[in-house]
Design a protein around this motif. Structure first.
Motif, PDB file in Angstrom:
ATOM      1  N   THR A   1       0.828  -1.207   0.000  1.00 10.15           N
ATOM      2  CA  THR A   1       0.000   0.000   0.000  1.00 10.15           C
ATOM      3  C   THR A   1       0.865   1.259   0.000  1.00 10.15           C
ATOM      4  OG1 THR A   1      -0.113   0.211   2.422  1.00 10.15           O
ATOM      5  CG2 THR A   1      -1.741  -1.246   1.352  1.00 10.15           C
ATOM      6  N   SER A   2       0.223   2.356  -0.333  1.00 13.29           N
ATOM      7  CA  SER A   2       0.919   3.648  -0.328  1.00 13.29           C
ATOM      8  C   SER A   2       1.433   3.988   1.065  1.00 13.29           C
ATOM      9  CB  SER A   2      -0.023   4.744  -0.827  1.00 13.29           C
ATOM     10  OG  SER A   2      -1.178   4.833   0.003  1.00 13.29           O
ATOM     11  N   GLY A   3       0.667   3.606   2.094  1.00 10.10           N
ATOM     12  CA  GLY A   3       1.095   3.875   3.455  1.00 10.10           C
ATOM     13  C   GLY A   3       2.386   3.146   3.808  1.00 10.10           C
ATOM     14  N   GLU A   4       2.582   1.977   3.230  1.00  9.89           N
ATOM     15  CA  GLU A   4       3.804   1.212   3.468  1.00  9.89           C
ATOM     16  C   GLU A   4       4.973   1.759   2.662  1.00  9.89           C
ATOM     17  OE1 GLU A   4       1.834  -3.122   4.491  1.00  9.89           O
ATOM     18  OE2 GLU A   4       1.873  -2.435   2.404  1.00  9.89           O
ATOM     19  N   TRP A   5       4.682   2.288   1.489  1.00 13.68           N
ATOM     20  CA  TRP A   5       5.731   2.873   0.656  1.00 13.68           C
ATOM     21  C   TRP A   5       6.087   4.300   1.066  1.00 13.68           C
ATOM     22  CZ3 TRP A   5       3.973   1.121  -4.917  1.00 13.68           C
ATOM     23  CH2 TRP A   5       4.566  -0.131  -5.205  1.00 13.68           C
ATOM     24  N   GLY A   6       5.165   4.969   1.734  1.00 17.74           N
ATOM     25  CA  GLY A   6       5.401   6.356   2.102  1.00 17.74           C
ATOM     26  C   GLY A   6       5.186   7.332   0.970  1.00 17.74           C
ATOM     27  N   VAL A   7       4.474   6.914  -0.060  1.00 21.49           N
ATOM     28  CA  VAL A   7       4.150   7.791  -1.189  1.00 21.49           C
ATOM     29  C   VAL A   7       2.848   7.296  -1.806  1.00 21.49           C
ATOM     30  CG1 VAL A   7       5.502   6.418  -2.850  1.00 21.49           C
ATOM     31  CG2 VAL A   7       5.012   8.839  -3.319  1.00 21.49           C
ATOM     32  N   ALA A   8       1.994   8.238  -2.191  1.00 27.02           N
ATOM     33  CA  ALA A   8       0.663   7.882  -2.675  1.00 27.02           C
ATOM     34  C   ALA A   8       0.446   8.363  -4.105  1.00 27.02           C
ATOM     35  CB  ALA A   8      -0.413   8.492  -1.760  1.00 27.02           C
TER      36      ALA A   8
ATOM     37  N   PRO B   1      -1.411  10.355  -6.949  1.00 27.06           N
ATOM     38  CA  PRO B   1      -0.795  10.154  -8.271  1.00 27.06           C
ATOM     39  C   PRO B   1       0.683  10.531  -8.366  1.00 27.06           C
ATOM     40  CG  PRO B   1      -1.945  12.235  -8.251  1.00 27.06           C
ATOM     41  CD  PRO B   1      -2.160  11.623  -6.883  1.00 27.06           C
ATOM     42  N   ASP B   2       1.370  10.617  -7.238  1.00 27.23           N
ATOM     43  CA  ASP B   2       2.789  10.973  -7.259  1.00 27.23           C
ATOM     44  C   ASP B   2       3.559  10.036  -8.203  1.00 27.23           C
ATOM     45  OD1 ASP B   2       5.618  11.194  -6.530  1.00 27.23           O
ATOM     46  OD2 ASP B   2       4.923  12.282  -4.759  1.00 27.23           O
ATOM     47  N   PRO B   3       4.379  10.591  -9.093  1.00 26.07           N
ATOM     48  CA  PRO B   3       5.154   9.734 -10.008  1.00 26.07           C
ATOM     49  C   PRO B   3       6.029   8.717  -9.281  1.00 26.07           C
ATOM     50  CG  PRO B   3       5.224  12.014 -10.745  1.00 26.07           C
ATOM     51  CD  PRO B   3       4.573  12.031  -9.402  1.00 26.07           C
ATOM     52  N   GLU B   4       6.464   9.045  -8.062  1.00 28.93           N
ATOM     53  CA  GLU B   4       7.310   8.116  -7.313  1.00 28.93           C
ATOM     54  C   GLU B   4       6.560   6.825  -7.003  1.00 28.93           C
ATOM     55  OE1 GLU B   4      10.386   6.244  -5.520  1.00 28.93           O
ATOM     56  OE2 GLU B   4      10.452   8.058  -6.764  1.00 28.93           O
ATOM     57  N   PHE B   5       5.252   6.919  -6.792  1.00 24.31           N
ATOM     58  CA  PHE B   5       4.466   5.714  -6.560  1.00 24.31           C
ATOM     59  C   PHE B   5       4.599   4.769  -7.750  1.00 24.31           C
ATOM     60  CE2 PHE B   5       0.740   3.049  -6.896  1.00 24.31           C
ATOM     61  CZ  PHE B   5       0.465   2.656  -5.595  1.00 24.31           C
ATOM     62  N   PHE B   6       4.502   5.317  -8.949  1.00 25.57           N
ATOM     63  CA  PHE B   6       4.556   4.475 -10.145  1.00 25.57           C
ATOM     64  C   PHE B   6       5.975   4.023 -10.466  1.00 25.57           C
ATOM     65  CE2 PHE B   6       0.489   6.538 -10.314  1.00 25.57           C
ATOM     66  CZ  PHE B   6      -0.338   5.474 -10.632  1.00 25.57           C
ATOM     67  N   ARG B   7       6.963   4.767 -10.017  1.00 24.67           N
ATOM     68  CA  ARG B   7       8.338   4.259 -10.124  1.00 24.67           C
ATOM     69  C   ARG B   7       8.505   3.024  -9.230  1.00 24.67           C
ATOM     70  NH1 ARG B   7       9.710   9.838 -11.028  1.00 24.67           N
ATOM     71  NH2 ARG B   7       9.802  10.316  -8.801  1.00 24.67           N
ATOM     72  N   GLN B   8       7.870   3.080  -8.060  1.00 22.72           N
ATOM     73  CA  GLN B   8       7.902   1.914  -7.181  1.00 22.72           C
ATOM     74  C   GLN B   8       7.158   0.745  -7.817  1.00 22.72           C
ATOM     75  OE1 GLN B   8       9.519   1.610  -4.343  1.00 22.72           O
ATOM     76  NE2 GLN B   8       9.332   3.417  -3.044  1.00 22.72           N
ATOM     77  N   VAL B   9       6.034   1.030  -8.471  1.00 26.03           N
ATOM     78  CA  VAL B   9       5.276  -0.015  -9.158  1.00 26.03           C
ATOM     79  C   VAL B   9       6.147  -0.706 -10.200  1.00 26.03           C
ATOM     80  CG1 VAL B   9       3.407  -0.405 -10.833  1.00 26.03           C
ATOM     81  CG2 VAL B   9       2.967   0.917  -8.756  1.00 26.03           C
ATOM     82  N   ILE B  10       6.848   0.079 -10.984  1.00 27.32           N
ATOM     83  CA  ILE B  10       7.711  -0.494 -12.023  1.00 27.32           C
ATOM     84  C   ILE B  10       8.795  -1.365 -11.390  1.00 27.32           C
ATOM     85  CG2 ILE B  10       9.400   0.059 -13.807  1.00 27.32           C
ATOM     86  CD1 ILE B  10       7.673   2.627 -14.330  1.00 27.32           C
TER      87      ILE B  10
END
Length: 213
Positions: free
Chosen positions: A126-133, A135-144
């Motif tokens: 989840t975003s809460g575990e990643w520390g980024v939500a 539509p922040d591009p960093e979220f999708f960098r983590q997804v990749i």
């Protein structure tokens, strides 16, 4: 070729009925009132949490989350909160060799609860575990990064145009817009969404054919 399918959570994997009902009860407003406020912010393209702030102006949502947990009225998820097509769709995708990831804007507690359901997924985060939500591009960098595939081989599936379809497309991912929940239904025929989404689906079971192409 699609090698990894990544799923949003709310109104993609899970129904939000219990979520909003619990908030209405906690804020001591009628459930129908809060549902109507959710519809209003959806129509205006605003964040879902704005419905809570309309119900109680000045509300600190994070503080209220903590207060609910302390009162024993925190988040809860079980099998009844899953959409009926979730297990069959995820199982079939894995059978076809796709990596299945669930990654959406939720709290760390929601991540724990989802992992406790033993879903047929390779990763749930989840975003809460990643520390980024989103539509922040960093979220999708983590997804990749967790997808273990190149961006063009990753399909992101979600109902929310501003949080799912548009930012995922900007990150170079393939996208599927799901006609589900308030956001999914209201914005399904929006020209911008239609143009940005590689596919539009009404059920997760449609994804097997997409991955099989």
């Amino acid at each position: 070729m699609i090698r990894t399918v990544v799923f949003d959570i709310g109104e993609t994997i899970t129904r939000d009925d219990r979520y909003w009902a619990a908030w209405a009860d906690w804020l001591e407003v009628p459930r129908h009132t809060l549902s109507a406020l959710v519809g209003a912010v959806v129509a205006q393209g605003r964040d879902n949490a704005d419905a809570l702030r309309l119900a109680r102006p000045g509300l600190d949502v994070a503080a209220e989350y903590r207060a609910r947990e302390a009162a024993g009225r925190g988040e809860h998820l079980d099998e009844k909160d899953l959409y009926d097509d979730v297990r069959p769709a995820l199982t079939e995708l894995r059978r076809r060799g796709a990596r299945v990831v669930i990654a959406g804007n939720q709290t760390p507690r929601a991540g724990e609860l989802l992992r406790g359901l033993d879903l047929p997924a390779d990763l749930i985060v989840t975003s809460g575990e990643w520390g980024v939500a989103k539509p922040d591009p960093e979220f999708f960098r983590q997804v990749i990064e967790v997808s273990q595939a190149s961006p063009g081989e990753v399909l992101y599936v979600g109902d929310h145009p501003a949080n799912d379809v548009h930012p995922a497309a900007r990150a170079g991912l393939r996208t599927a817009h799901l006609r589900r929940g308030p956001w999914g239904h209201l914005w399904a025929d929006d020209p911008g969404v239609v143009a940005a989404a590689d596919w539009q689906i009404s059920s997760l079971t449609e994804l097997a054919a997409i991955v099989g192409r």
